[in-house]
Design a protein around this motif. Sequence first.
Motif, PDB file in Angstrom:
ATOM      1  N   UNK A 131       0.829  -1.210   0.000  1.00 40.13           N
ATOM      2  CA  UNK A 131       0.000   0.000   0.000  1.00 40.13           C
ATOM      3  C   UNK A 131       0.859   1.253   0.000  1.00 40.13           C
ATOM      4  N   UNK A 132       1.978   1.225   0.746  1.00 39.13           N
ATOM      5  CA  UNK A 132       2.880   2.370   0.767  1.00 39.13           C
ATOM      6  C   UNK A 132       3.525   2.608  -0.595  1.00 39.13           C
ATOM      7  N   UNK A 133       3.716   1.553  -1.347  1.00 42.42           N
ATOM      8  CA  UNK A 133       4.277   1.696  -2.695  1.00 42.42           C
ATOM      9  C   UNK A 133       3.205   2.149  -3.683  1.00 42.42           C
ATOM     10  N   UNK A 134       2.063   1.477  -3.653  1.00 42.84           N
ATOM     11  CA  UNK A 134       1.025   1.729  -4.645  1.00 42.84           C
ATOM     12  C   UNK A 134       0.315   3.065  -4.457  1.00 42.84           C
ATOM     13  N   UNK A 135       0.410   3.641  -3.260  1.00 42.92           N
ATOM     14  CA  UNK A 135      -0.225   4.935  -3.029  1.00 42.92           C
ATOM     15  C   UNK A 135       0.454   6.033  -3.851  1.00 42.92           C
ATOM     16  N   UNK A 136       1.636   5.743  -4.376  1.00 48.94           N
ATOM     17  CA  UNK A 136       2.355   6.713  -5.207  1.00 48.94           C
ATOM     18  C   UNK A 136       1.809   6.782  -6.635  1.00 48.94           C
ATOM     19  N   UNK A 137       0.928   5.828  -6.997  1.00 48.79           N
ATOM     20  CA  UNK A 137       0.461   5.744  -8.386  1.00 48.79           C
ATOM     21  C   UNK A 137      -1.027   6.075  -8.466  1.00 48.79           C
ATOM     22  N   UNK A 152      -3.194   2.281  -4.134  1.00 48.53           N
ATOM     23  CA  UNK A 152      -3.120   1.873  -2.736  1.00 48.53           C
ATOM     24  C   UNK A 152      -4.474   1.774  -2.059  1.00 48.53           C
ATOM     25  N   UNK A 153      -5.464   2.483  -2.603  1.00 45.53           N
ATOM     26  CA  UNK A 153      -6.814   2.438  -2.024  1.00 45.53           C
ATOM     27  C   UNK A 153      -7.417   1.040  -2.119  1.00 45.53           C
TER      28      UNK A 153
END
Length: 209
Positions: free
Chosen positions: A19-25, A34-35
Amino acid sequence: MTRAHIPGILAMAIVVVASNILVQFLLGQWLTWGAFTYPIAFLVTDVMNRVYGPGPARKVVIAGFVVGVVCSFIGTQIMGEFGPLVTFRIALASGAAFLAAQLLDVAIFDSLRGGRWWRAPLASTLVGSSVDTAIFFTVAFSGALTFLEPSNDVSWAGEALPLLGVGPTVPLWVSLGFADWLVKLSLALLALVPFRVIVSWAQSRQIAA
């Protein structure tokens, strides 16, 4: 903590890191990828609570919190186009929201443990998700809390726009939070299926052992 709890801890750690990675996209105008991964944390907590009880569930939450703190620290050291990928307000909002929402989820689930199988995971996740969204977006982006990090300009989040592009005029961060909340509510309903399957499988293994 026993070896049986390790899969839950690993699952929580994977969810938090992803989630910490995907929240950047970004995904569209109102969401990030990340949601769609972060709500799985509530599924992990609820499965642990049902199978092992509130004590182990809280330990999994604490493990997830520690992983989140580490991810936030790493993010503050990585510079992006507009500064660090993770600011102090984002780190504070993320940690406070996760810890408060997950521990509340554990408490609500435990209080409803004796009801219909779906009531505890659904109610605890709905309340926990709502608290998580409210804390995170308010602490991270509300103009009323700029004193938390005066050097971090979040004025862009206060731009007045129609809610999700169609509703009443609200600050942009309210639309972002509302979109995130709708995703969490939808996934809370969908998560009942894997919750039922995973719990049944885990309990059958316990009986067999």
